[in-house]
Design a protein around this motif. Structure first.
Motif, PDB file in Angstrom:
ATOM      1  N   LEU A  73       1.877  43.424   6.663  1.00 12.22           N
ATOM      2  CA  LEU A  73       0.627  43.166   7.385  1.00 12.22           C
ATOM      3  C   LEU A  73       0.924  42.513   8.730  1.00 12.22           C
ATOM      4  N   ILE A  74       1.801  41.541   8.706  1.00  6.44           N
ATOM      5  CA  ILE A  74       2.133  40.820   9.945  1.00  6.44           C
ATOM      6  C   ILE A  74       2.780  41.765  10.949  1.00  6.44           C
ATOM      7  N   ILE A  94      -0.981  44.959  18.303  1.00  7.66           N
ATOM      8  CA  ILE A  94      -1.313  44.096  19.455  1.00  7.66           C
ATOM      9  C   ILE A  94      -0.394  44.419  20.634  1.00  7.66           C
ATOM     10  N   LEU A 131     -11.177  53.148  27.471  1.00 13.09           N
ATOM     11  CA  LEU A 131     -11.704  52.612  26.205  1.00 13.09           C
ATOM     12  C   LEU A 131     -12.348  51.246  26.426  1.00 13.09           C
ATOM     13  N   GLU A 132     -11.711  50.437  27.229  1.00 16.48           N
ATOM     14  CA  GLU A 132     -12.284  49.119  27.546  1.00 16.48           C
ATOM     15  C   GLU A 132     -13.614  49.292  28.254  1.00 16.48           C
ATOM     16  N   THR A 143     -16.254  50.392  25.886  1.00 16.13           N
ATOM     17  CA  THR A 143     -16.694  49.272  25.024  1.00 16.13           C
ATOM     18  C   THR A 143     -17.733  48.428  25.740  1.00 16.13           C
ATOM     19  N   VAL A 144     -17.430  48.103  26.981  1.00 11.52           N
ATOM     20  CA  VAL A 144     -18.364  47.287  27.769  1.00 11.52           C
ATOM     21  C   VAL A 144     -19.659  48.054  28.005  1.00 11.52           C
ATOM     22  N   LEU A 163      -5.540  52.497  28.547  1.00 11.97           N
ATOM     23  CA  LEU A 163      -6.564  51.845  27.720  1.00 11.97           C
ATOM     24  C   LEU A 163      -7.832  51.522  28.501  1.00 11.97           C
ATOM     25  N   HIS A 208      -2.861  48.574  27.930  1.00  9.83           N
ATOM     26  CA  HIS A 208      -3.765  47.984  28.918  1.00  9.83           C
ATOM     27  C   HIS A 208      -3.078  47.850  30.264  1.00  9.83           C
ATOM     28  N   TYR A 209      -1.903  47.274  30.251  1.00  9.68           N
ATOM     29  CA  TYR A 209      -1.240  46.987  31.537  1.00  9.68           C
ATOM     30  C   TYR A 209      -0.659  48.237  32.188  1.00  9.68           C
ATOM     31  N   LEU A 211      -1.509  47.588  22.196  1.00  9.38           N
ATOM     32  CA  LEU A 211      -2.742  47.390  22.985  1.00  9.38           C
ATOM     33  C   LEU A 211      -2.412  46.765  24.345  1.00  9.38           C
ATOM     34  N   LEU A 212      -1.573  45.757  24.327  1.00 12.17           N
ATOM     35  CA  LEU A 212      -1.218  45.078  25.579  1.00 12.17           C
ATOM     36  C   LEU A 212      -0.488  46.033  26.523  1.00 12.17           C
TER      37      LEU A 212
END
Lengths: 179, 268
Positions: B10-11, B18, B33-34, B37-38, B30, B25-26, B21-22
């Motif tokens: 799980l960890i 994560i 999608l962001e 969402t907004v 992404l 994004h950078y 995702l990061l």
């Protein structure tokens, strides 16, 4: 199965809406609460931790999308906090009781807020190079943290009371840590 | 080989998600999608925020209303206290002014006076009188003139009890005092009250010349009433050739309608 997904989606959306649109307008110290964090800790303790992690990643992503902080601070902060809570729950408390929920909530609130303050304080210092400002911000943070602890405790207590009388999730049980 | 139990899995999965995702994004993929969402949550967020803000506003208004009502009551009570204080102050100021004027009057005329508060007034059909708070014990005598602060005639004592007395007001029908006009010939006459609202001077000989504005003072011909006490001024003269005497309407120098204190002359 689709119904379950819709239920989870509605819950995630409700937490997100509450965090951003309702919590800031709550009266007094209640506006200081880390609503998302407190709910995730509760879900992790009362239900399953993988559920709270999943919620945390999705809600963290959504909050980061509208946040002014560097992307990922909230998501990573929630994830790390949940990890610490998970480890503490399995190794220290090992039962679903109010005191363990209370203690985990305190731990989570402390860690998460220190994490977010460290980032925002660090960013402020990098911009201003003003140590005095950071010092006074730290004092404000300390006072704010106490209010947040109080607000989160209130929320967690309300959730605990609700679920205690409504379900058996908080009946005494041992947690199997061997699996 | 590293054994991964459920929790470790799980960890690891969470950490991998994560990090992905990061990274996304950078790097950039992404962003849509962001934005989505907004875009999708914005209406609901706006609606909810507005509603909660209005609710807080109503609650604050309700609280302030409740506190305003309490504050209003407190302020009304404070205002009442201030009004009582002010009324007390005005009464004392009036008394102070009266006493100061009376002192001046007494000094100028060598009169001995007693200051009495008016404690009541009768205005029935039979008499128009003031009730004063001094009586025989204090030296008040029947027939003594009652004056205003400036020394103008208000009336005369008609009845005396131990601790109070009645002063017949100068406008009363039963009031009479002998007077003279402050003119060249010192015209003599009689002041009579008229229906409780005014005064007239009668018994003025037709040959005498009395003009509007002439001052009227007591003549000293009444027992207990010294001469020179100011009564009033001539407002108009009523002349009739077929009558023996003239009449003059007199405007009183003292305000006979709002008397709160009088000076009563002591018997010499």
């Amino acid at each position: 199965m689709p119904l379950k997904i819709i239920r989870h989606a509605v819950l995630i959306l409700a937490i997100f809406i509450f965090e951003l649109a309702i919590r800031p307008n709550l009266p007094g110290f209640l506006s200081e609460m880390n609503f998302t964090l407190a709910v995730l800790v509760f879900v992790g303790v009362a239900y399953k931790f993988y559920l709270s992690v999943a919620y945390g990643v999705i809600i963290g992503f959504a909050i980061d999308a509208v946040s002014g902080r560097p992307f990922g601070i909230i998501t990573v902060g929630l994830a790390l906090t949940l990890l610490i809570v998970y480890l503490a729950f399995n190794r220290l408390f090992t039962n679903k009781s109010f005191y363990s929920l209370f203690a985990l909530n305190v731990l989570a609130t402390f860690f998460f807020n220190v994490w977010t303050f460290a980032w925002s304080g660090g960013a402020t210092f990098l911009q201003t190079k003003d140590a005095t400002l950071i010092h006074s911000l730290s004092a404000d943070f300390g006072v704010g943290l106490l209010w947040r602890l109080l607000a989160n405790t209130v929320l967690v207590s309300v959730l605990y009371a609700f679920f205690y009388f409504r379900s058996r999730r908080f009946s005494a049980a041992f947690i199997d840590t061997s699996r | 080989m590293l054994y991964l139990n459920k929790s470790n899995k799980l960890i690891l999965i969470a950490a991998a998600v994560i990090c992905l995702l990061l990274f996304l994004h950078y790097v950039g993929p992404l962003r849509p999608l962001e934005n989505a969402t907004v875009y999708l949550t914005k209406p609901l967020l706006g609606l909810t925020y507005g509603a909660s803000d209005r609710l807080v506003g109503w609650f604050a208004e309700w609280r302030s209303r409740a506190s305003l009502i309490v504050e209003n009551r407190q302020l009304q009570s404070t205002l009442l206290d201030y009004e009582k204080e002010r009324s007390l102050y005005l009464t004392e100021q009036e008394e102070n002014d009266f006493l100061r004027k009376q002192m001046n009057f007494s000094k100028q005329n060598n009169f001995q006076t007693l200051t009495a508060a008016v404690i009541g007034r009768t205005a029935d059909s039979s008499q128009n009188t003031l009730i004063i708070g001094l009586g025989a014990k204090s030296g008040i005598a029947v027939g003594a003139p009652a004056l205003s602060a400036d020394g103008a005639l208000v009336g005369k004592v008609s009845q005396v009890n131990q601790n109070d007395a009645l002063v017949l007001i100068a406008s009363d029908d039963l009031f009479k005092v002998a007077v003279k006009v402050q003119n060249q010939t010192r015209t003599m006459g009689l002041i009579e009250g008229e229906y409780g609202i005014g005064m007239k001077m009668t018994m003025i000989p037709q040959s005498e010349v009395v003009k509007e504005g002439d001052l009227i003072v007591t003549s000293g011909m009444d027992l207990g009433i010294p001469s020179g006490l100011l009564v009033g001024s001539v407002e108009s003269v009523r002349q009739s050739p077929e009558e023996l005497f003239q009449e003059a309407v007199i405007k009183p120098s003292a305000d006979l309608n709002s008397i709160t204190m009088v000076s009563v002359l002591k018997k010499p």
